[in-house]
Design an enzyme around this catalytic site. Structure first.
Site, PDB file in Angstrom:
ATOM      1  N   THR A   1       3.076  -1.365  -2.758  1.00  0.00           N
ATOM      2  CA  THR A   1       2.470  -1.447  -1.417  1.00  0.00           C
ATOM      3  C   THR A   1       1.074  -0.823  -1.352  1.00  0.00           C
ATOM      4  O   THR A   1       0.647  -0.388  -0.293  1.00  0.00           O
ATOM      5  CB  THR A   1       3.386  -0.785  -0.364  1.00  0.00           C
ATOM      6  OG1 THR A   1       3.453   0.619  -0.649  1.00  0.00           O
ATOM      7  CG2 THR A   1       4.778  -1.383  -0.349  1.00  0.00           C
ATOM      8  N   TRP A   2       0.382  -0.813  -2.475  1.00  0.00           N
ATOM      9  CA  TRP A   2      -0.988  -0.289  -2.443  1.00  0.00           C
ATOM     10  C   TRP A   2      -1.854  -1.166  -1.512  1.00  0.00           C
ATOM     11  O   TRP A   2      -2.533  -0.666  -0.615  1.00  0.00           O
ATOM     12  CB  TRP A   2      -1.561  -0.253  -3.870  1.00  0.00           C
ATOM     13  CG  TRP A   2      -2.920   0.360  -3.982  1.00  0.00           C
ATOM     14  CD1 TRP A   2      -3.635   0.992  -3.000  1.00  0.00           C
ATOM     15  CD2 TRP A   2      -3.734   0.402  -5.164  1.00  0.00           C
ATOM     16  NE1 TRP A   2      -4.845   1.439  -3.514  1.00  0.00           N
ATOM     17  CE2 TRP A   2      -4.931   1.091  -4.834  1.00  0.00           C
ATOM     18  CE3 TRP A   2      -3.576  -0.057  -6.470  1.00  0.00           C
ATOM     19  CZ2 TRP A   2      -5.959   1.306  -5.766  1.00  0.00           C
ATOM     20  CZ3 TRP A   2      -4.589   0.167  -7.399  1.00  0.00           C
ATOM     21  CH2 TRP A   2      -5.765   0.834  -7.043  1.00  0.00           C
TER      22      TRP A   2
ATOM     23  N   TYR B   1      -2.586   5.541  -0.467  1.00  0.00           N
ATOM     24  CA  TYR B   1      -2.795   4.114  -0.199  1.00  0.00           C
ATOM     25  C   TYR B   1      -3.129   3.921   1.290  1.00  0.00           C
ATOM     26  O   TYR B   1      -2.241   3.905   2.154  1.00  0.00           O
ATOM     27  CB  TYR B   1      -1.551   3.289  -0.562  1.00  0.00           C
ATOM     28  CG  TYR B   1      -1.166   3.329  -2.030  1.00  0.00           C
ATOM     29  CD1 TYR B   1      -2.058   3.775  -3.003  1.00  0.00           C
ATOM     30  CD2 TYR B   1       0.096   2.916  -2.452  1.00  0.00           C
ATOM     31  CE1 TYR B   1      -1.695   3.817  -4.344  1.00  0.00           C
ATOM     32  CE2 TYR B   1       0.457   2.948  -3.799  1.00  0.00           C
ATOM     33  CZ  TYR B   1      -0.443   3.410  -4.734  1.00  0.00           C
ATOM     34  OH  TYR B   1      -0.082   3.444  -6.065  1.00  0.00           O
TER      35      TYR B   1
ATOM     36  N   LEU C   1       1.140  -7.572 -12.304  1.00  0.00           N
ATOM     37  CA  LEU C   1       0.398  -8.853 -12.342  1.00  0.00           C
ATOM     38  C   LEU C   1      -1.072  -8.631 -12.711  1.00  0.00           C
ATOM     39  O   LEU C   1      -1.892  -9.544 -12.562  1.00  0.00           O
ATOM     40  CB  LEU C   1       0.491  -9.555 -10.983  1.00  0.00           C
ATOM     41  CG  LEU C   1       1.910  -9.882 -10.518  1.00  0.00           C
ATOM     42  CD1 LEU C   1       1.873 -10.581  -9.164  1.00  0.00           C
ATOM     43  CD2 LEU C   1       2.621 -10.753 -11.550  1.00  0.00           C
TER      44      LEU C   1
ATOM     45  N   ARG D   1       1.421  -8.425  -0.309  1.00  0.00           N
ATOM     46  CA  ARG D   1       1.153  -8.053   1.089  1.00  0.00           C
ATOM     47  C   ARG D   1       1.429  -9.183   2.061  1.00  0.00           C
ATOM     48  O   ARG D   1       1.210  -9.061   3.257  1.00  0.00           O
ATOM     49  CB  ARG D   1      -0.280  -7.565   1.235  1.00  0.00           C
ATOM     50  CG  ARG D   1      -1.328  -8.468   0.590  1.00  0.00           C
ATOM     51  CD  ARG D   1      -2.695  -7.915   0.874  1.00  0.00           C
ATOM     52  NE  ARG D   1      -3.691  -8.318  -0.092  1.00  0.00           N
ATOM     53  CZ  ARG D   1      -4.940  -7.888  -0.051  1.00  0.00           C
ATOM     54  NH1 ARG D   1      -5.318  -7.067   0.901  1.00  0.00           N
ATOM     55  NH2 ARG D   1      -5.807  -8.287  -0.943  1.00  0.00           N
TER      56      ARG D   1
HETATM   57  P1  NAP Z   1      -0.408  -6.160  -9.101  1.00  0.00           P
HETATM   58  O1  NAP Z   1       1.001  -6.050  -8.768  1.00  0.00           O
HETATM   59  O2  NAP Z   1      -0.769  -6.363 -10.509  1.00  0.00           O
HETATM   60  O3  NAP Z   1      -1.131  -7.300  -8.257  1.00  0.00           O
HETATM   61  C1  NAP Z   1      -0.986  -7.332  -6.874  1.00  0.00           C
HETATM   62  C2  NAP Z   1      -1.844  -8.424  -6.278  1.00  0.00           C
HETATM   63  O4  NAP Z   1      -1.605  -9.668  -6.913  1.00  0.00           O
HETATM   64  C3  NAP Z   1      -1.492  -8.671  -4.828  1.00  0.00           C
HETATM   65  O5  NAP Z   1      -2.076  -7.748  -3.948  1.00  0.00           O
HETATM   66  C4  NAP Z   1      -2.011 -10.081  -4.629  1.00  0.00           C
HETATM   67  O6  NAP Z   1      -3.426 -10.029  -4.441  1.00  0.00           O
HETATM   68  C5  NAP Z   1      -1.715 -10.713  -5.975  1.00  0.00           C
HETATM   69  N1  NAP Z   1      -0.442 -11.436  -5.924  1.00  0.00           N
HETATM   70  C6  NAP Z   1       0.815 -10.946  -5.841  1.00  0.00           C
HETATM   71  N2  NAP Z   1       1.726 -11.924  -5.786  1.00  0.00           N
HETATM   72  C7  NAP Z   1       1.035 -13.070  -5.825  1.00  0.00           C
HETATM   73  C8  NAP Z   1       1.406 -14.430  -5.781  1.00  0.00           C
HETATM   74  N3  NAP Z   1       2.675 -14.817  -5.707  1.00  0.00           N
HETATM   75  N4  NAP Z   1       0.430 -15.370  -5.846  1.00  0.00           N
HETATM   76  C9  NAP Z   1      -0.871 -15.003  -5.923  1.00  0.00           C
HETATM   77  N5  NAP Z   1      -1.280 -13.719  -5.944  1.00  0.00           N
HETATM   78  C10 NAP Z   1      -0.339 -12.767  -5.902  1.00  0.00           C
HETATM   79  O7  NAP Z   1      -1.249  -4.883  -8.643  1.00  0.00           O
HETATM   80  P2  NAP Z   1      -0.983  -3.541  -7.897  1.00  0.00           P
HETATM   81  O8  NAP Z   1      -0.570  -3.784  -6.490  1.00  0.00           O
HETATM   82  O9  NAP Z   1      -2.167  -2.706  -8.175  1.00  0.00           O
HETATM   83  O10 NAP Z   1       0.235  -2.889  -8.677  1.00  0.00           O
HETATM   84  C11 NAP Z   1       1.555  -2.917  -8.192  1.00  0.00           C
HETATM   85  C12 NAP Z   1       1.938  -1.602  -7.582  1.00  0.00           C
HETATM   86  O11 NAP Z   1       1.923  -0.565  -8.572  1.00  0.00           O
HETATM   87  C13 NAP Z   1       0.987  -1.071  -6.497  1.00  0.00           C
HETATM   88  O12 NAP Z   1       1.115  -1.764  -5.282  1.00  0.00           O
HETATM   89  C14 NAP Z   1       1.420   0.358  -6.466  1.00  0.00           C
HETATM   90  O13 NAP Z   1       2.643   0.486  -5.763  1.00  0.00           O
HETATM   91  C15 NAP Z   1       1.618   0.658  -7.944  1.00  0.00           C
HETATM   92  N6  NAP Z   1       0.414   1.244  -8.580  1.00  0.00           N
HETATM   93  C16 NAP Z   1       0.481   2.543  -8.984  1.00  0.00           C
HETATM   94  C17 NAP Z   1      -0.599   3.155  -9.573  1.00  0.00           C
HETATM   95  C18 NAP Z   1      -0.483   4.589 -10.013  1.00  0.00           C
HETATM   96  O14 NAP Z   1      -1.480   5.219 -10.361  1.00  0.00           O
HETATM   97  N7  NAP Z   1       0.716   5.127 -10.050  1.00  0.00           N
HETATM   98  C19 NAP Z   1      -1.798   2.444  -9.775  1.00  0.00           C
HETATM   99  C20 NAP Z   1      -1.838   1.108  -9.379  1.00  0.00           C
HETATM  100  C21 NAP Z   1      -0.725   0.523  -8.804  1.00  0.00           C
HETATM  101  P3  NAP Z   1      -4.092 -10.671  -3.124  1.00  0.00           P
HETATM  102  O15 NAP Z   1      -3.202 -10.241  -1.984  1.00  0.00           O
HETATM  103  O16 NAP Z   1      -5.457 -10.139  -3.069  1.00  0.00           O
HETATM  104  O17 NAP Z   1      -4.034 -12.155  -3.354  1.00  0.00           O
END
Ligand code: NAP
Length: 327
Positions: A22-23, A59, A206, A281
């Site tokens: 949910t970032w 976040y 992703l 989101r």
């Molecule tokens: P991710 O999961 O790699 O990518 C998320 C983004 O991909 C979404 O915001 C969306 O972007 C796109 N997406 C998702 N499903 C899709 C679909 N079906 N079709 C097209 N686009 C899609 O990136 P993330 O959110 O950075 O990583 C996941 C989670 O890991 C975070 O939300 C957070 O909870 C956690 N995290 C933790 C850290 C840490 O330091 N611990 C760091 C980073 C992340 P759009 O909405 O822009 O299209």
């Protein structure tokens, strides 16, 4: 529904092996967000059997946690809430702060925003070299004894840092970056987690949308969207990563009848004691969750995937640009 689940020590219910990230729901660094769509996304995840919701105070500077709390009103017990601690913000910057005093303040803020009296998994967001790891760990153990948290995790920690931390706390989980394009943990954190029985919450499953298969060279990102700074999204590297996604999409379709997104998630689930954190989101982004469950990649698939990546991504780069400042 055929959602695969796992156990995280200390959490009484099975945890889905896909967690909702949910970032972006916080808006900050993702070009803003729509709260109604966010609430609908969280509820859609729960309805599909995805009970793990990962958030953090930073976040949106409280906003993501508030939206999670709102979405879970009346259904708290169905969810496994993973949040984080030990980043502070102000003056336009984000800094690490793992002091016991900071933790004491943050736990109360998070419980209030999340509208709950306990957090399932409480994770130190980034290692803070200015505070002994055992001191941070001991404070989290106190929170556990008080019933405010059920399990303790760390994020972005090395095995050495986890060893120091474990002297004063029972660690249940680690949250590192991990996806098809970001694999540094295979050399250290992943074997450590296997050896010590830790769940691995793989973040950026992703690769910030690259592995969704929906991004092309003409895709643009609004406002403060971090992908405007992400080195993978800058040419000439961007074209290399997109070519790799195209090749992975062909492999996924021809061998398994799946999308590249399903392949990206499946690949994480086939690497060990892993949970894939999938950021979304809007409810439509979660369509296809079930395509990631109930099948496996073969050893040949994995070897061919590695060969495709090496062929197309000749100038790889890691996720280091995301690290917050030290104090
Ligand atoms: P991710 O999961 O790699 O990518 C998320 C983004 O991909 C979404 O915001 C969306 O972007 C796109 N997406 C998702 N499903 C899709 C679909 N079906 N079709 C097209 N686009 C899609 O990136 P993330 O959110 O950075 O990583 C996941 C989670 O890991 C975070 O939300 C957070 O909870 C956690 N995290 C933790 C850290 C840490 O330091 N611990 C760091 C980073 C992340 P759009 O909405 O822009 O299209």
């Amino acid at each position: 529904m055929n959602v695969e689940t796992t156990r995280i020590e200390g959490i009484p219910i099975p945890v889905s092996r896909i967690g909702l990230g949910t970032w972006a729901i916080g808006g900050w660094m993702w070009g803003g967000t729509d709260d109604n769509a966010s609430v609908a996304t969280i509820r859609s995840a729960l309805d599909q059997g995805i009970n793990l919701i990962d958030t953090a105070p930073v976040y949106g500077f409280g906003h993501s946690e508030e939206v999670v709390g709102k979405a879970l009103t009346g259904m708290r017990e169905r969810a496994v809430i993973a949040t984080k601690v030990a980043l502070e913000w102000g003056d336009g910057g984000v800094r690490r702060n793992s002091t016991p005093a900071r933790i004491r303040q943050e736990i109360e803020d998070s419980l209030r925003r999340l509208r709950t009296d306990y957090i399932d998994l409480y994770q130190v967001h980034w290692p803070d070299a200015l505070v002994p790891f055992a001191e941070t760990a001991a404070e989290l153990e106190k929170l556990r004894a008080e019933g405010k948290i059920l399990a303790i995790g760390v994020s972005n920690y090395s095995p050495q840092q986890m060893n120091a931390f474990s002297a004063a706390a029972k660690l249940a989980a680690v949250q590192p970056p991990y996806n098809l394009f970001e694999r540094a943990i295979e050399a250290d954190v992943l074997p450590y987690a296997r050896e010590h029985g830790l769940a691995v919450l793989a973040y950026g499953a992703l690769c910030r949308g690259l592995l969704s298969g929906r991004i092309s060279e003409s895709t643009t990102f609004d406002g403060d969207d971090l992908r405007n700074l992400d080195p993978k999204f800058q040419q000439p590297r961007f074209a290399q990563y997109l070519a790799a996604v195209d090749a992975l999409a062909v492999l996924a379709r021809e061998r398994h009848g799946k999308s590249v997104l399903a392949l990206a998630i499946r690949w994480i689930l086939d690497q060990g004691p892993t949970i894939a954190l999938w950021g979304a989101r809007r409810p439509d982004q979660l369509r296809g969750i079930n395509d990631a469950f109930g099948w496996m990649l073969s050893a040949k698939d994995k070897a061919d995937i590695d060969a495709l990546l090496a062929q197309h991504v000749t100038d790889p780069v890691g996720p280091d640009f995301m690290a917050p400042s030290l104090r």
